[in-house]
Structure formats: C-alpha cells, structure tokens
Design a protein around this motif. Structure first.
Motif, short mmCIF file in Angstrom:
data_model
loop_
_atom_site.label_atom_id
_atom_site.label_comp_id
_atom_site.label_asym_id
_atom_site.label_seq_id
_atom_site.Cartn_x
_atom_site.Cartn_y
_atom_site.Cartn_z
N ALA A 256 -5.07 -1.84 -13.86
CA ALA A 256 -3.94 -1.42 -14.69
C ALA A 256 -3.15 -0.29 -14.03
O ALA A 256 -3.68 0.47 -13.22
CB ALA A 256 -4.48 -0.96 -16.04
N THR A 257 -1.87 -0.18 -14.42
CA THR A 257 -0.97 0.86 -13.89
C THR A 257 -1.61 2.24 -13.98
O THR A 257 -1.61 3.00 -13.02
CB THR A 257 0.36 0.87 -14.69
N ASN A 258 -2.15 2.53 -15.17
CA ASN A 258 -2.85 3.80 -15.39
C ASN A 258 -4.31 3.63 -14.95
O ASN A 258 -5.07 2.91 -15.59
CB ASN A 258 -2.76 4.19 -16.87
N ILE B 107 -1.10 8.48 -12.66
CA ILE B 107 -0.45 7.23 -13.12
C ILE B 107 0.65 6.80 -12.16
O ILE B 107 0.92 5.61 -11.99
CB ILE B 107 0.08 7.35 -14.58
N GLU B 108 1.28 7.76 -11.50
CA GLU B 108 2.34 7.43 -10.54
C GLU B 108 1.75 7.10 -9.16
O GLU B 108 2.10 6.07 -8.56
CB GLU B 108 3.31 8.60 -10.41
N LYS B 109 0.88 7.96 -8.67
CA LYS B 109 0.31 7.76 -7.33
C LYS B 109 -0.90 6.85 -7.47
O LYS B 109 -2.04 7.29 -7.47
CB LYS B 109 -0.04 9.11 -6.70
N ASN B 110 -0.58 5.55 -7.60
CA ASN B 110 -1.63 4.59 -7.93
C ASN B 110 -1.90 3.59 -6.81
O ASN B 110 -2.32 2.47 -7.06
CB ASN B 110 -1.32 3.91 -9.28
N VAL B 111 -1.63 4.01 -5.57
CA VAL B 111 -2.15 3.39 -4.34
C VAL B 111 -1.52 2.04 -3.95
O VAL B 111 -1.28 1.79 -2.76
CB VAL B 111 -3.70 3.24 -4.38
N VAL B 112 -1.29 1.18 -4.92
CA VAL B 112 -0.82 -0.17 -4.59
C VAL B 112 0.25 -0.66 -5.56
O VAL B 112 0.33 -0.20 -6.70
CB VAL B 112 -1.99 -1.20 -4.61
N HIS B 113 1.03 -1.60 -5.07
CA HIS B 113 2.01 -2.31 -5.90
C HIS B 113 1.77 -3.81 -5.78
O HIS B 113 1.39 -4.28 -4.70
CB HIS B 113 3.44 -2.03 -5.42
N GLY B 114 2.04 -4.55 -6.83
CA GLY B 114 2.05 -6.01 -6.77
C GLY B 114 3.12 -6.56 -7.68
O GLY B 114 3.33 -6.04 -8.78
N ILE C 299 0.90 -1.15 0.00
CA ILE C 299 0.00 0.00 0.00
C ILE C 299 0.94 1.21 0.00
O ILE C 299 1.67 1.45 0.97
CB ILE C 299 -0.96 0.00 1.21
N LYS C 300 0.98 1.91 -1.12
CA LYS C 300 1.96 2.97 -1.35
C LYS C 300 1.66 4.20 -0.47
O LYS C 300 0.57 4.30 0.12
CB LYS C 300 1.95 3.35 -2.84
N PRO C 301 2.62 5.14 -0.37
CA PRO C 301 2.42 6.29 0.51
C PRO C 301 1.12 7.06 0.29
O PRO C 301 0.51 7.54 1.25
CB PRO C 301 3.65 7.17 0.22
N PHE D 243 14.47 -1.15 -4.95
CA PHE D 243 13.21 -1.88 -5.16
C PHE D 243 12.75 -1.76 -6.61
O PHE D 243 12.34 -2.74 -7.23
CB PHE D 243 12.14 -1.35 -4.20
N TYR D 244 12.78 -0.55 -7.15
CA TYR D 244 12.35 -0.32 -8.53
C TYR D 244 13.55 -0.31 -9.49
O TYR D 244 13.50 0.35 -10.54
CB TYR D 244 11.56 0.99 -8.63
N GLY D 245 14.60 -1.05 -9.16
CA GLY D 245 15.82 -1.11 -9.98
C GLY D 245 15.56 -1.49 -11.43
O GLY D 245 16.28 -1.03 -12.32
N VAL D 246 14.54 -2.34 -11.67
CA VAL D 246 14.23 -2.72 -13.06
C VAL D 246 13.82 -1.52 -13.91
O VAL D 246 13.86 -1.59 -15.13
CB VAL D 246 13.10 -3.79 -13.17
N HIS D 247 13.40 -0.43 -13.25
CA HIS D 247 12.97 0.76 -14.00
C HIS D 247 14.07 1.83 -14.10
O HIS D 247 13.80 2.92 -14.61
CB HIS D 247 11.72 1.36 -13.35
N ALA D 248 15.27 1.52 -13.61
CA ALA D 248 16.37 2.50 -13.65
C ALA D 248 16.56 2.96 -15.09
O ALA D 248 16.56 2.15 -16.02
CB ALA D 248 17.65 1.87 -13.11
P1 ATP Z 1 3.87 -1.63 -9.61
O1 ATP Z 1 5.21 -2.20 -10.05
O2 ATP Z 1 4.01 -0.44 -8.70
O3 ATP Z 1 2.96 -2.69 -9.09
P2 ATP Z 1 2.95 -1.75 -12.31
O4 ATP Z 1 3.62 -3.08 -12.36
O5 ATP Z 1 1.49 -1.67 -12.67
O6 ATP Z 1 3.11 -1.08 -10.90
P3 ATP Z 1 5.30 -0.60 -13.54
O7 ATP Z 1 5.44 -0.48 -15.02
O8 ATP Z 1 6.06 -1.68 -12.84
O9 ATP Z 1 3.74 -0.71 -13.22
O10 ATP Z 1 5.68 0.81 -12.91
C1 ATP Z 1 6.04 0.94 -11.55
C2 ATP Z 1 5.41 2.19 -10.98
O11 ATP Z 1 6.04 3.33 -11.56
C3 ATP Z 1 3.92 2.36 -11.31
O12 ATP Z 1 3.06 1.68 -10.44
C4 ATP Z 1 3.77 3.86 -11.15
O13 ATP Z 1 3.73 4.24 -9.76
C5 ATP Z 1 5.08 4.36 -11.75
N1 ATP Z 1 4.94 4.58 -13.21
C6 ATP Z 1 4.88 3.65 -14.18
N2 ATP Z 1 4.75 4.19 -15.40
C7 ATP Z 1 4.71 5.53 -15.19
C8 ATP Z 1 4.60 6.68 -16.03
N3 ATP Z 1 4.49 6.55 -17.35
N4 ATP Z 1 4.59 7.90 -15.45
C9 ATP Z 1 4.72 8.04 -14.12
N5 ATP Z 1 4.84 7.00 -13.26
C10 ATP Z 1 4.83 5.77 -13.78
#
Ligand code: ATP
Ligand code: MG
Length: 139
Positions: A90-92, A109-116, A8-10, A48-53
């Motif tokens: 969905a993420t968005n 799209i960023e402040k999307n409440v939850v992660h999985g 449960i995100k911030p 934690f989000y290293g895959v998105h670096a």
């Molecule tokens: P999460 O990994 O948080 O469960 P996800 O798997 O649905 O989400 P990812 O592509 O892994 O989506 O992105 C990780 C997180 O980065 C997203 O949940 C969101 O908070 C942020 N994010 C992703 N894409 C964007 C974007 N285009 N603009 C802004 N923030 C984004």
C-alpha cells in the motif's frame, strides 16, 4: 500479456535498494523489458504525476521525485500491473502487507521507495513518458 511502469524512487536508490528490488522482480518472474537510470527534472516529475495536480502532496512529491536519480523499468507479465502493486504494498507503508517492498523499506508515506502504474491506461501513458519503442526489448 500486460506491461507496467516501475520506478525505484530517489529514496530507494539512495538507500542502495536497486539490487534488492530487481532481485524481487526476477524472483516473481516479472520480465524486465527496459531499464535505465534517470534524474527527473521538476517539470518531468510534474508531468509524470499530473493526475495528482492540485492535491496537497503534489508540490512535495514532485520535489522528492526530482531530488535524485531513479531507476525506471518496463515490466511485462500476465496481470503484471496488480502483481507488481502487490509486491510494492500500500501507498502508506504502515498499511502495507508484511513482506512487501514498502512495508520493509519505506520510511514515510511520500518516500515509499517504489512506483507502479495503477491501470492499463496509466501504464501506457507512463511507459511512453520515459521510453520510446526502440528502448523496449521485444521478446
Ligand atoms: P505511486 O503512484 O507512486 O505508485 P500509489 O499509486 O501507491 O503510488 P498515489 O495515490 O498514486 O499512490 O500517490 C503517488 C505518490 O504520491 C505516492 O506514492 C507517494 O509518494 C505520494 N503521496 C501519496 N499520498 C500522499 C500523502 N497523503 N502524503 C504525502 N505523499 C503522498
Ligand atoms: Mg499512483
């Protein structure tokens, strides 16, 4: 049996959604094996989000994830990775299915409440990132 890491995100904690989200998990029979509240440092969020670096949203999402407390949980169930991702939506949030957590509560799209976690490999990495085996309840 499969495990996944849920957060449960911030923004979710700040909006008072902890109880509501846990209620949904329990209603869907996703078993909670571990649960704690943490405040990630920027460095922890980057790891934690290293895959998105390198992606355009990496700086911003790691600032967001370290901006306040989160609730991290280990969930278990058959097919729990996909079952929980369906619950999240969905993420968005604009593309998320009606009734999903993100559709109902996300504002951004960023402040999307939850992660999985999105795969067994990422679940194994993410669970070990926040929990040691002693903290995970054995059924
Ligand atoms: P999460 O990994 O948080 O469960 P996800 O798997 O649905 O989400 P990812 O592509 O892994 O989506 O992105 C990780 C997180 O980065 C997203 O949940 C969101 O908070 C942020 N994010 C992703 N894409 C964007 C974007 N285009 N603009 C802004 N923030 C984004
Ligand atoms: Mg993801």
């Amino acid at each position: 049996m499969e495990r996944t890491l849920a957060i449960i995100k911030p923004d979710g904690v700040a909006k008072g959604l902890v109880g509501e989200i846990i209620r949904r998990l329990e209603r869907e029979d996703l078993t909670i094996l571990a649960l704690k509240m943490i405040w990630m440092t920027k460095e922890q969020a980057k790891g934690f989000y290293g895959v998105h670096a390198g992606k355009p949203f990496y700086e911003s999402v790691t600032n967001f994830m370290s901006s306040g407390p989160s609730v991290v949980m280990v969930l278990e169930g058959e097919g729990v990775i996909n079952a929980y991702r369906r619950l999240m939506g969905a993420t968005n949030y604009k593309e998320a299915e009606k009734g999903s957590i993100r559709r109902e509560y996300a504002t951004d799209i960023e402040k999307n409440v939850v992660h999985g976690s999105d795969s067994p490999q990422s679940a194994a990495f993410e669970i070990a990132y926040f929990f040691n085996e002693l903290e995970i309840f054995k059924r």
